[in-house]
Write a protein that holds these residues in place. Structure first.
Motif, PDB file in Angstrom:
ATOM      1  N   ASN A   1       0.814  -1.220   0.000  1.00 13.12           N
ATOM      2  CA  ASN A   1       0.000   0.000   0.000  1.00 13.12           C
ATOM      3  C   ASN A   1       0.845   1.266   0.000  1.00 13.12           C
ATOM      4  OD1 ASN A   1      -2.420  -1.400  -0.045  1.00 13.12           O
ATOM      5  ND2 ASN A   1      -2.569  -1.476   2.176  1.00 13.12           N
ATOM      6  N   LEU A   2       2.011   1.225   0.609  1.00 15.61           N
ATOM      7  CA  LEU A   2       2.896   2.396   0.643  1.00 15.61           C
ATOM      8  C   LEU A   2       3.688   2.579  -0.636  1.00 15.61           C
ATOM      9  CD1 LEU A   2       4.345   2.220   4.259  1.00 15.61           C
ATOM     10  CD2 LEU A   2       2.899   4.021   3.316  1.00 15.61           C
ATOM     11  N   THR A   3       3.927   1.508  -1.386  1.00 12.68           N
ATOM     12  CA  THR A   3       4.793   1.610  -2.557  1.00 12.68           C
ATOM     13  C   THR A   3       4.056   1.689  -3.890  1.00 12.68           C
ATOM     14  OG1 THR A   3       5.033  -0.799  -2.602  1.00 12.68           O
ATOM     15  CG2 THR A   3       6.744   0.449  -1.473  1.00 12.68           C
ATOM     16  N   ILE A   4       2.860   1.122  -3.990  1.00 14.08           N
ATOM     17  CA  ILE A   4       2.161   1.082  -5.279  1.00 14.08           C
ATOM     18  C   ILE A   4       0.905   1.945  -5.217  1.00 14.08           C
ATOM     19  CG2 ILE A   4       1.028  -0.396  -6.973  1.00 14.08           C
ATOM     20  CD1 ILE A   4       2.885  -2.621  -6.095  1.00 14.08           C
ATOM     21  N   PRO A   5       0.780   2.915  -6.129  1.00 16.23           N
ATOM     22  CA  PRO A   5      -0.407   3.786  -6.130  1.00 16.23           C
ATOM     23  C   PRO A   5      -1.682   3.017  -6.441  1.00 16.23           C
ATOM     24  CG  PRO A   5       1.313   4.646  -7.579  1.00 16.23           C
ATOM     25  CD  PRO A   5       1.739   3.285  -7.162  1.00 16.23           C
ATOM     26  N   TRP A   6      -2.777   3.517  -5.908  1.00 17.79           N
ATOM     27  CA  TRP A   6      -4.100   2.956  -6.178  1.00 17.79           C
ATOM     28  C   TRP A   6      -4.760   3.800  -7.252  1.00 17.79           C
ATOM     29  CZ3 TRP A   6      -6.148  -1.538  -4.698  1.00 17.79           C
ATOM     30  CH2 TRP A   6      -7.501  -1.748  -4.964  1.00 17.79           C
ATOM     31  N   VAL A   7      -5.206   3.160  -8.332  1.00 22.38           N
ATOM     32  CA  VAL A   7      -5.874   3.852  -9.428  1.00 22.38           C
ATOM     33  C   VAL A   7      -7.370   3.601  -9.286  1.00 22.38           C
ATOM     34  CG1 VAL A   7      -6.094   4.044 -11.931  1.00 22.38           C
ATOM     35  CG2 VAL A   7      -3.874   3.522 -10.911  1.00 22.38           C
ATOM     36  N   PRO A   8      -8.179   4.660  -9.081  1.00 27.38           N
ATOM     37  CA  PRO A   8      -9.632   4.460  -8.918  1.00 27.38           C
ATOM     38  C   PRO A   8     -10.234   3.757 -10.136  1.00 27.38           C
ATOM     39  CG  PRO A   8      -9.018   6.717  -8.361  1.00 27.38           C
ATOM     40  CD  PRO A   8      -7.801   6.064  -8.966  1.00 27.38           C
ATOM     41  N   GLY A   9     -11.016   2.743  -9.877  1.00 23.45           N
ATOM     42  CA  GLY A   9     -11.700   2.023 -10.940  1.00 23.45           C
ATOM     43  C   GLY A   9     -10.943   0.842 -11.504  1.00 23.45           C
ATOM     44  N   SER A  10      -9.611   0.776 -11.302  1.00 26.88           N
ATOM     45  CA  SER A  10      -8.865  -0.337 -11.875  1.00 26.88           C
ATOM     46  C   SER A  10      -7.930  -1.020 -10.887  1.00 26.88           C
ATOM     47  CB  SER A  10      -8.064   0.131 -13.093  1.00 26.88           C
ATOM     48  OG  SER A  10      -7.106   1.085 -12.717  1.00 26.88           O
ATOM     49  N   GLY A  11      -7.842  -0.546  -9.675  1.00 27.55           N
ATOM     50  CA  GLY A  11      -7.003  -1.202  -8.675  1.00 27.55           C
ATOM     51  C   GLY A  11      -5.600  -0.629  -8.629  1.00 27.55           C
TER      52      GLY A  11
END
Length: 131
Positions: free
Chosen positions: A41-51
């Motif tokens: 969670n700290l290293t990989i961004p979360w993209v709304p709608g696609s994970g």
């Protein structure tokens, strides 16, 4: 059958993301006892709608020591390759062995076109030579 095998050798996995790079975390976080999910969670961004983002990582300023809700993070391309989730079929192929995803994805359709042109031209030229 030979023409269809080309598609299996260049299939892109359904699920993949950047390998975690803890060197992009602040120095204070590198020695903490964080779970694998917390590091993810700290290293990989979360993209709304696609994970989770498939092609980007967060890079934090080196001088942070607290873990507030929203750290100012810069988004950078993957630095250590990708992790692939295999559901069925081949475990490794050209795409996963050479990491032909994200900015290198253009090589897959180019390879398909070159293979098809080579096959058709060989069919025509060698067909004429055989006769």
């Amino acid at each position: 059958l030979n023409l269809l095998s080309e598609l299996f050798f260049t299939v892109i996995p359904v699920s993949y993301h950047c390998k975690q790079d803890t060197s992009l975390l602040p120095a204070a976080f590198q020695h903490r006892n964080l779970s694998a999910l917390q590091i993810l969670n700290l290293t990989i961004p979360w993209v709304p709608g696609s994970g989770r983002s498939r092609c980007e990582l967060y890079r934090y300023p080196a001088n942070y020591s607290q873990l507030p809700e929203k750290l100012p993070a810069e988004v950078v391309p993957c630095t250590r390759g990708w992790e692939y989730k295999h559901t069925a079929g081949l475990r490794n192929n050209f795409v996963t062995e050479w990491d032909v995803v994200c900015e290198s994805y253009w090589k897959v359709p180019l390879e398909h076109v070159c293979f098809t042109i080579g096959w058709i031209s060989g069919y025509i030229i060698l067909g004429y030579v055989c006769d």
